[in-house]
Each structure stands twice: as C-alpha cells, then as structure tokens.
Motif scaffolding. Structure first.
Motif, PDB file in Angstrom:
ATOM      1  N   PRO A   1      25.073  52.524 128.260  1.00 47.14           N
ATOM      2  CA  PRO A   1      24.040  53.444 128.772  1.00 47.14           C
ATOM      3  C   PRO A   1      23.037  52.782 129.700  1.00 47.14           C
ATOM      4  CG  PRO A   1      23.711  52.971 126.426  1.00 47.14           C
ATOM      5  CD  PRO A   1      25.045  52.410 126.787  1.00 47.14           C
ATOM      6  N   VAL A   2      22.703  51.527 129.440  1.00 45.33           N
ATOM      7  CA  VAL A   2      21.758  50.834 130.313  1.00 45.33           C
ATOM      8  C   VAL A   2      22.364  50.610 131.692  1.00 45.33           C
ATOM      9  CG1 VAL A   2      20.430  48.713 130.660  1.00 45.33           C
ATOM     10  CG2 VAL A   2      20.606  49.719 128.367  1.00 45.33           C
ATOM     11  N   ALA A   3      23.624  50.127 131.706  1.00 43.77           N
ATOM     12  CA  ALA A   3      24.314  49.900 132.988  1.00 43.77           C
ATOM     13  C   ALA A   3      24.510  51.210 133.727  1.00 43.77           C
ATOM     14  CB  ALA A   3      25.653  49.211 132.746  1.00 43.77           C
ATOM     15  N   ARG A   4      24.825  52.271 132.982  1.00 43.66           N
ATOM     16  CA  ARG A   4      25.038  53.568 133.610  1.00 43.66           C
ATOM     17  C   ARG A   4      23.750  54.085 134.249  1.00 43.66           C
ATOM     18  NH1 ARG A   4      27.135  55.722 129.598  1.00 43.66           N
ATOM     19  NH2 ARG A   4      25.407  56.909 128.743  1.00 43.66           N
ATOM     20  N   GLY A   5      22.644  53.939 133.551  1.00 49.03           N
ATOM     21  CA  GLY A   5      21.373  54.388 134.101  1.00 49.03           C
ATOM     22  C   GLY A   5      20.982  53.623 135.352  1.00 49.03           C
ATOM     23  N   ALA A   6      21.172  52.294 135.326  1.00 49.04           N
ATOM     24  CA  ALA A   6      20.834  51.491 136.497  1.00 49.04           C
ATOM     25  C   ALA A   6      21.707  51.852 137.688  1.00 49.04           C
ATOM     26  CB  ALA A   6      20.984  50.011 136.159  1.00 49.04           C
ATOM     27  N   LEU A   7      22.996  52.111 137.424  1.00 49.77           N
ATOM     28  CA  LEU A   7      23.916  52.451 138.504  1.00 49.77           C
ATOM     29  C   LEU A   7      23.577  53.805 139.116  1.00 49.77           C
ATOM     30  CD1 LEU A   7      26.405  51.769 140.159  1.00 49.77           C
ATOM     31  CD2 LEU A   7      27.820  52.672 138.305  1.00 49.77           C
ATOM     32  N   LEU A   8      23.314  54.797 138.268  1.00 50.93           N
ATOM     33  CA  LEU A   8      22.983  56.128 138.778  1.00 50.93           C
ATOM     34  C   LEU A   8      21.709  56.099 139.603  1.00 50.93           C
ATOM     35  CD1 LEU A   8      23.848  58.417 135.721  1.00 50.93           C
ATOM     36  CD2 LEU A   8      25.269  57.790 137.662  1.00 50.93           C
ATOM     37  N   GLU A   9      20.750  55.302 139.177  1.00 52.31           N
ATOM     38  CA  GLU A   9      19.507  55.186 139.941  1.00 52.31           C
ATOM     39  C   GLU A   9      19.744  54.501 141.286  1.00 52.31           C
ATOM     40  OE1 GLU A   9      15.009  53.225 139.550  1.00 52.31           O
ATOM     41  OE2 GLU A   9      16.478  52.975 137.940  1.00 52.31           O
TER      42      GLU A   9
END
Length: 468
Positions: A211-219
């Motif tokens: 979830p952390v990597a996903r959030g950073a990528l989407l941002e």
C-alpha cells in the motif's frame, strides 16, 4: 566526378568490391554533434552525427522525391510525418493521411526524419519504417523517445522487419508488418493513430500490492487526463484486463519477495497479445531461472523492465505520450532531473572494456567532460580483475569483439558473481547484425550501443541506467 561513382576492388584473392556514390551537387558540411569514431589508425577523430553527415552531403535535407504538404502547413493542420524509403508506399500513405484528416510530410531516410520532425511547425504523429538508409528505424525511434521535444509524439511502425519485439518497449504505439495484404490493416493502424492523438484521457492500470508503494506511485504518475485503476493482486489485475482497454500497465513488484511468477507472467502475456506496453519493476530476489524466464517474456511481449522508482515513473509517462509542457511541475522536475547529464553522471565510475586503445581514448574524452571517473581494461580477464579489485564501479561499457575472451563470455562471467547482478552493463559492438541486441541481453547486458557510437545516444543510455 560529381554525380558519378568510384568503384574500388581489392587485391586478387580477396574478392571485395566497394562502391562510393558522389552527390550531383556539393554542399560543404556544417559542424554538428560529435560521434566517437575511428577513421585513421594513427589518431582519434570526431566525425559528424548521422543526421548532420546526411545534411552536409545533400544540403539542408535530402530532396524529397514525392509531392507532400510541407509547403502548405497551417497552424491548425494535423500533420503526419511519413518516414519511409519506398516511393510507391509513401504515395499511398499520403493518400490515406488525407482521407484521415492529416496533412503529410515525407522523409525518405532516418536522418531526414529526425531533421524534419524539428523543422516542421508541428508533427502530430509519425509512421516509421525500419529498413532505412543512413540511420535505421530503431535508432530513429530511440532518438525520438529520448528527446524531450519529441518523446510524446505517437509513432507507428510499418515495416518489413520481422523482429519487432523492441517496438513497444521503445515507445511505439503499434506495429504493422509488410507486405500488407488488405486495406483494413492500414485503416486499423490509422484508427489507432487517431485515437492516440484525440484521446483526452489516458487509461492506466497499476498493480502494486504494497500500500505504501502503491500510494507513492499513484501520487507520482497521477494528473489531469490520466485515469488510474489500482489493483492489489494479480487476479484483480487480470480481471481488469478482461473488462477494459488500457494505454499502459504498470507492475510494481519491487517490494515483494516473489518465487512464483506465474500470475505476473500471465499478465505480461495478455498485455503482449493485446499490444499494451508494460512497465515492470521486478522483485529483488529472483532466482536465475526466474530471471531467464522473465527475459524470454520481455522479448515476446512489450515489456520495459526498470530498476528504480524514477525510471518507472519516466517510462509510464512516456507510454502515455504526455507532452512535457502538460506535465505537473513535480513530474516535470523529476523527468528533467533524470535526463540532466551533469547531475546524473558526475562522479559515477565507468569501466570501459575494449581491446583498441583508440576507442578507449575517444570514449574517455567524452565521459570525462561529464565529470565521470573512467577506468579501462583491454581484455575480458582484465575487466573481471578490475571489477573484483576496484570498488564502486557504477556501469560497464563492454566491447563485444575482443580476442581470447569476447564480450559475451566476459559478461556471462561477471553475472555469475552475485556481487554484480545489479551492475549495469552496456554492450558496444561494430557488427550491428540482426539478433545482436537479443544475444547481448541474454549474455547479461542491460542495453546495447552500435558503433560508431553516437555521443548523445550514449549519454542518454548512461543516464537512464545510472539514475537510481
């Protein structure tokens, strides 16, 4: 001798004949970007790039042989650049362009195409052949996609080339192979070109289980005009592929410790069948068998593996064909920093492996101007020894044609040492034969340069692998 030819025949027993064609009119060559090359055995020289050499030999541009629309382009016209060496097919593409609402400009060689794309008031899309004089289509595509002014332009390959697996990873939107048996195939190609230009939103599918990597990528990749569907599992990603069409699929497995790659392999296969480019950030603990399996998938589908978060963002935005002027400030800053030579290359340590000291000297002179720390080796064994004894080598430029231990065997030996599994190795060869690129990747290279080495292309390749 202008407009004629000179034929040179070697001594009896060797059987080689060389023909030199001279232009009908002489135009003095203008200074251009340097390309490292060896012209005389006694000294190192720099010569003009492919583009500037062609311009110098034939004037501003090779005289185009077919009537096109370049003299009547207006500010609101939609422009298709046709880079094609077949006159009859070029005429046909011009007619199709008109039917599809384009005005057309024709470039009969790769060098003309690169010049024309910058000289025309605008270029909205490009059709590109691979078998071109002066500079082949692969190099043209690479140059277009590493130039911040042209990387967003949709490029559609129409070619006799059979091995087109590199097209999607390099940034093409599609491939059509000649001979073309029906008008329908060309109509579909033009429909895809129009869609790439006219689409107001880009559809992106992202798989990131963390979830952390996903959030950073989407941002990092989000913005106006990009609609993102995020997935947490491979099965969710496969379900999304069944029900929608996407411009790009991002697979971020960097934070995972994956031993079974079957679901990811299935995603890659389905994307390959549908012509969807894939950006893949692989896990760090792959076994040798898994690495080989993924390499086969990379070659059979449109997959671009990346090894850093910033490269993942860069490649994703490239596949979405986002003009630099439309990027949000943070995205623009990230991309510009990635391609800023001084910042990325300065202080990095490069090992040049080549059995010809003149090649070493020529490349060294270019890289030292970028404030890189250069070391060299003239044999494969010496290269291995220096890697094992000199700490902190960041990248290797590996000549392939060396006596005793050639570049292929040297790279295989280096890769067998676990310390160097993540060391970027860039193969450099004068052969440039069909299949060479794939052979070098199998041997352990991450990228490939053909001699004479284009300075701008070499620096671009180095930047792409050294930015972490």
């Amino acid at each position: 001798l202008l407009g004629g030819e000179i034929r040179l025949t070697s001594s009896p027993g060797y059987g080689s004949t060389f023909t030199i064609y001279l232009p009908e009119t002489y135009a003095e060559a203008r200074p251009g970007r340097a390309v490292v090359a060896l012209e005389q055995p006694s000294r190192i020289v720099t010569v003009m790039s492919d583009v500037d050499a062609a311009r110098g030999a034939g004037g501003a541009l090779e005289a185009h042989r077919i009537a096109d629309d370049r003299a009547s382009l207006g500010s609101r016209d939609r422009v298709l650049l046709i880079i094609e060496n077949d006159d009859d097919f070029s005429r046909y593409l011009v007619d199709l362009a008109h039917e599809n609402g384009f005005k057309a400009a024709i470039a009969p060689s790769g060098s003309d195409g690169l010049s024309l794309v910058k000289e025309l008031p605008r270029v909205d899309a490009i059709t590109l052949d691979i078998q071109l004089p002066v500079m082949d289509g692969w190099r043209v595509l690479e140059r277009l996609k590493t130039d911040m002014r042209t990387r967003h332009i949709p490029v559609y390959l129409i070619t006799t080339e059979e091995d087109t697996g590199r097209a999607l990873p390099l940034g093409a939107i599609g491939v059509l192979q000649k001979p073309i048996n029906s008008r329908d195939a060309l109509d579909r190609a033009f429909a895809e070109i129009r869609r790439a230009i006219e689409a107001t939103d880009r559809e992106l599918l992202v798989l990131a289980s963390d979830p952390v990597a996903r959030g950073a990528l989407l941002e990092a990749i989000g913005g106006d005009g990009i609609r993102i569907r995020a997935a947490e599992t491979a099965s969710e990603t496969l379900g999304a592929l069944e029900g929608a069409t996407f411009d790009c699929v991002v697979l971020d497995a960097s934070s995972q410790h994956v031993s079974a790659l079957d679901p990811i392999a299935e995603i890659i296969r389905q994307c390959g069948n549908r012509g969807i480019p894939v950006v893949f950030h692989p896990p760090v603990d792959l076994s040798e068998a898994d690495r080989e399996r993924l390499e086969r998938l990379y070659r059979s589908a449109g997959v671009r593996p990346v090894r850093s978060f910033d490269r993942l963002v860069d490649q994703t935005l490239l596949y979405l064909h986002r003009p630099m002027g439309q990027l949000p400030p943070k995205q623009l800053e990230r991309i510009e920093r990635l391609y800023a030579t001084d910042e990325v290359l300065a202080g990095k340590k490069v090992l040049i492996v080549d059995d010809d000291i003149r090649n070493i000297f020529a490349i060294t002179s270019v890289l030292e101007r970028q404030r890189m720390d250069v070391i060299s080796a003239e044999t494969g064994n010496e290269a291995i020894q220096k890697l094992e004894t000199i700490p902190g080598v960041d990248v290797v430029l590996m000549d392939l044609m060396m006596p005793d231990m050639d570049g292929y065997d040297t790279m295989r030996t280096i890769r067998r040492n676990g310390r160097f599994k993540d060391l970027p190795i860039i193969a450099v060869t004068a052969k440039a034969m069909k299949g060479d690129r794939e052979k070098t990747i199998q041997a352990g290279a991450w990228d490939y340069l053909a001699k004479p080495v284009d300075t701008e292309q070499m620096l671009s390749v180095l930047r792409s692998w050294l930015y972490r």
